[in-house]
Design a protein around this motif. Structure first.
Motif, mmCIF file in Angstrom:
data_model
loop_
_atom_site.group_PDB
_atom_site.id
_atom_site.type_symbol
_atom_site.label_atom_id
_atom_site.label_comp_id
_atom_site.label_asym_id
_atom_site.label_seq_id
_atom_site.Cartn_x
_atom_site.Cartn_y
_atom_site.Cartn_z
ATOM 1 N N SER A 85 20.823 -4.698 -26.003
ATOM 2 C CA SER A 85 22.071 -4.174 -25.429
ATOM 3 C C SER A 85 22.609 -5.074 -24.321
ATOM 4 N N CYS A 86 21.718 -5.785 -23.628
ATOM 5 C CA CYS A 86 22.147 -6.653 -22.530
ATOM 6 C C CYS A 86 23.083 -7.751 -23.020
ATOM 7 N N PHE A 87 22.915 -8.167 -24.263
ATOM 8 C CA PHE A 87 23.762 -9.236 -24.783
ATOM 9 C C PHE A 87 25.176 -8.731 -25.062
ATOM 10 N N VAL A 88 25.281 -7.481 -25.503
ATOM 11 C CA VAL A 88 26.608 -6.896 -25.716
ATOM 12 C C VAL A 88 27.306 -6.694 -24.373
ATOM 13 N N VAL A 89 26.577 -6.172 -23.394
ATOM 14 C CA VAL A 89 27.160 -5.946 -22.071
ATOM 15 C C VAL A 89 27.488 -7.277 -21.407
ATOM 16 N N GLY A 90 26.623 -8.271 -21.574
ATOM 17 C CA GLY A 90 26.920 -9.594 -21.040
ATOM 18 C C GLY A 90 28.197 -10.166 -21.640
ATOM 19 N N TYR A 91 28.391 -9.947 -22.933
ATOM 20 C CA TYR A 91 29.624 -10.383 -23.592
ATOM 21 C C TYR A 91 30.830 -9.644 -23.010
ATOM 22 N N ALA A 92 30.646 -8.366 -22.706
ATOM 23 C CA ALA A 92 31.733 -7.583 -22.086
ATOM 24 C C ALA A 92 32.096 -8.174 -20.723
ATOM 25 N N TYR A 93 31.093 -8.610 -19.953
ATOM 26 C CA TYR A 93 31.378 -9.228 -18.654
ATOM 27 C C TYR A 93 32.210 -10.497 -18.826
ATOM 28 N N VAL A 94 31.823 -11.326 -19.790
ATOM 29 C CA VAL A 94 32.566 -12.570 -20.025
ATOM 30 C C VAL A 94 33.997 -12.257 -20.445
ATOM 31 N N ASP A 95 34.155 -11.243 -21.281
ATOM 32 C CA ASP A 95 35.497 -10.850 -21.712
ATOM 33 C C ASP A 95 36.334 -10.359 -20.527
ATOM 34 N N VAL A 168 32.904 2.116 -24.090
ATOM 35 C CA VAL A 168 33.265 0.702 -24.024
ATOM 36 C C VAL A 168 32.222 -0.144 -24.746
ATOM 37 N N PHE A 169 30.953 0.200 -24.549
ATOM 38 C CA PHE A 169 29.875 -0.513 -25.227
ATOM 39 C C PHE A 169 30.066 -0.453 -26.740
ATOM 40 N N GLU A 170 30.348 0.729 -27.249
ATOM 41 C CA GLU A 170 30.544 0.903 -28.693
ATOM 42 C C GLU A 170 31.754 0.116 -29.168
ATOM 43 N N SER A 171 32.803 0.045 -28.351
ATOM 44 C CA SER A 171 34.002 -0.699 -28.750
ATOM 45 C C SER A 171 33.702 -2.182 -28.890
ATOM 46 N N TYR A 172 32.834 -2.718 -28.032
ATOM 47 C CA TYR A 172 32.467 -4.121 -28.146
ATOM 48 C C TYR A 172 31.585 -4.361 -29.367
ATOM 49 N N CYS A 173 30.704 -3.423 -29.672
ATOM 50 C CA CYS A 173 29.905 -3.538 -30.893
ATOM 51 C C CYS A 173 30.815 -3.602 -32.118
ATOM 52 N N LEU A 174 31.803 -2.721 -32.163
ATOM 53 C CA LEU A 174 32.733 -2.691 -33.289
ATOM 54 C C LEU A 174 33.557 -3.978 -33.353
ATOM 55 N N TYR A 181 33.044 -9.344 -40.265
ATOM 56 C CA TYR A 181 33.644 -8.898 -41.519
ATOM 57 C C TYR A 181 34.874 -9.722 -41.869
ATOM 58 N N ARG A 182 35.664 -10.025 -40.844
ATOM 59 C CA ARG A 182 36.909 -10.761 -41.043
ATOM 60 C C ARG A 182 36.655 -12.138 -41.632
ATOM 61 N N ASN A 183 35.480 -12.674 -41.361
ATOM 62 C CA ASN A 183 35.151 -14.013 -41.842
ATOM 63 C C ASN A 183 34.133 -13.992 -42.977
ATOM 64 N N GLY A 184 34.040 -12.842 -43.639
ATOM 65 C CA GLY A 184 33.249 -12.754 -44.854
ATOM 66 C C GLY A 184 31.768 -12.500 -44.683
ATOM 67 N N ALA A 185 31.327 -12.196 -43.464
ATOM 68 C CA ALA A 185 29.920 -11.905 -43.224
ATOM 69 C C ALA A 185 29.739 -10.404 -43.037
ATOM 70 N N LEU A 186 28.515 -9.914 -43.320
ATOM 71 C CA LEU A 186 28.299 -8.471 -43.346
ATOM 72 C C LEU A 186 27.421 -7.886 -42.252
ATOM 73 N N PRO A 187 26.665 -8.665 -41.469
ATOM 74 C CA PRO A 187 25.740 -8.061 -40.499
ATOM 75 C C PRO A 187 26.425 -7.101 -39.539
ATOM 76 N N SER A 188 25.720 -6.037 -39.177
ATOM 77 C CA SER A 188 26.225 -5.076 -38.196
ATOM 78 C C SER A 188 25.243 -4.988 -37.036
ATOM 79 N N VAL A 189 25.742 -4.579 -35.890
ATOM 80 C CA VAL A 189 24.902 -4.442 -34.708
ATOM 81 C C VAL A 189 23.965 -3.258 -34.875
ATOM 82 N N GLU A 190 22.698 -3.459 -34.554
ATOM 83 C CA GLU A 190 21.724 -2.383 -34.673
ATOM 84 C C GLU A 190 22.058 -1.230 -33.735
#
Length: 222
Positions: A85-95, A168-174, A181-190
């Motif tokens: 989860s820290c990586f998602v929140v860290g990404y939110a900080y950068v954003d 907000v956390f969930e919005s960044y995951c999405l 998905y937009r670039n043809g890949a399928l992985p989703s956040v756990e």
């Protein structure tokens, strides 16, 4: 110093890497590649802010580190034992930084320092137990003094707004998933994002001990 991390670029096992790191790496790499092109073409201004306020150039190194973004994130995850989860929140900080300082760009010169600093701050907010700055500095290939300074820069540039709600956390995951998905890949956040269970020997993290095996020390962050 980060060149030493590049020298052990292949030591993290891909099978143990959470999908969120794969997704985040993909999104950040595309962002950096786009912004680097803008700077090269003279269409982006990543270095000056006419308002006189600080910008992301405070995170710049002299040159782009040799270690890739995916391997750098894997290294942070492997050794710091922080929750995914820290990586998602860290990404939110950068954003948030980019939105608060729109004349700044996340580029190859600053992305590694931004990532290790933001993930470290996120770990202090999210995780019950976390490593200190000196440990993160050794993992990230920067000096302890530099990381202390970068942490303060990050906090002040965010106006100490480091709270991320579940919504907000969930919005960044999405958002990250949609980019894949937009670039043809399928992985989703756990979901849920669980704490990394492995604890590794800190002795293996000594950047200074690895300097002699680095082919090109000029790619160091410092």
């Amino acid at each position: 110093m980060l060149a030493a991390a590049a020298a052990i670029d292949g030591e993290c096992e891909p099978s143990s890497t959470p999908r969120v790191l794969t997704i985040l790496s993909y999104v950040v790499e595309r962002l950096v590649a786009r912004n680097d092109r803008l700077v090269e073409d003279g269409l982006g201004n990543g270095w000056e802010d006419i308002s006189g306020k600080k910008n992301l150039s405070v995170f710049n190194g002299a040159r782009a580190p040799a270690i890739s973004i995916p391997k750098y994130l894997e290294r942070i995850y492997k050794y710091t034992d922080c929750s995914p989860s820290c990586f998602v929140v860290g990404y939110a900080y950068v954003d948030r930084l980019v939105h608060r300082h729109p004349l700044s760009l996340v580029v190859s010169l600053n992305v590694h320092r931004l990532l290790v600093t933001s993930v470290m701050v996120a770990s202090k907010i999210l995780d019950d137990e976390h490593h200190n700055n000196a440990f993160y500095a050794r993992v990230g290939g920067v000096s302890n003094g530099d990381l202390n300074r970068l942490e303060l820069e990050l906090l002040f540039m965010l106006d100490f707004d480091v709270t991320v709600s579940y919504k907000v956390f969930e919005s960044y995951c999405l958002h990250l998933e949609k980019e894949m998905y937009r670039n043809g890949a399928l992985p989703s956040v756990e979901r849920p994002l669980l704490t990394n269970g492995g604890v590794h020997d800190v002795a293996a993290l000594s950047i200074e001990d690895q300097v002699d095996v680095v082919a090109d020390s000029s790619s160091s962050l410092s």
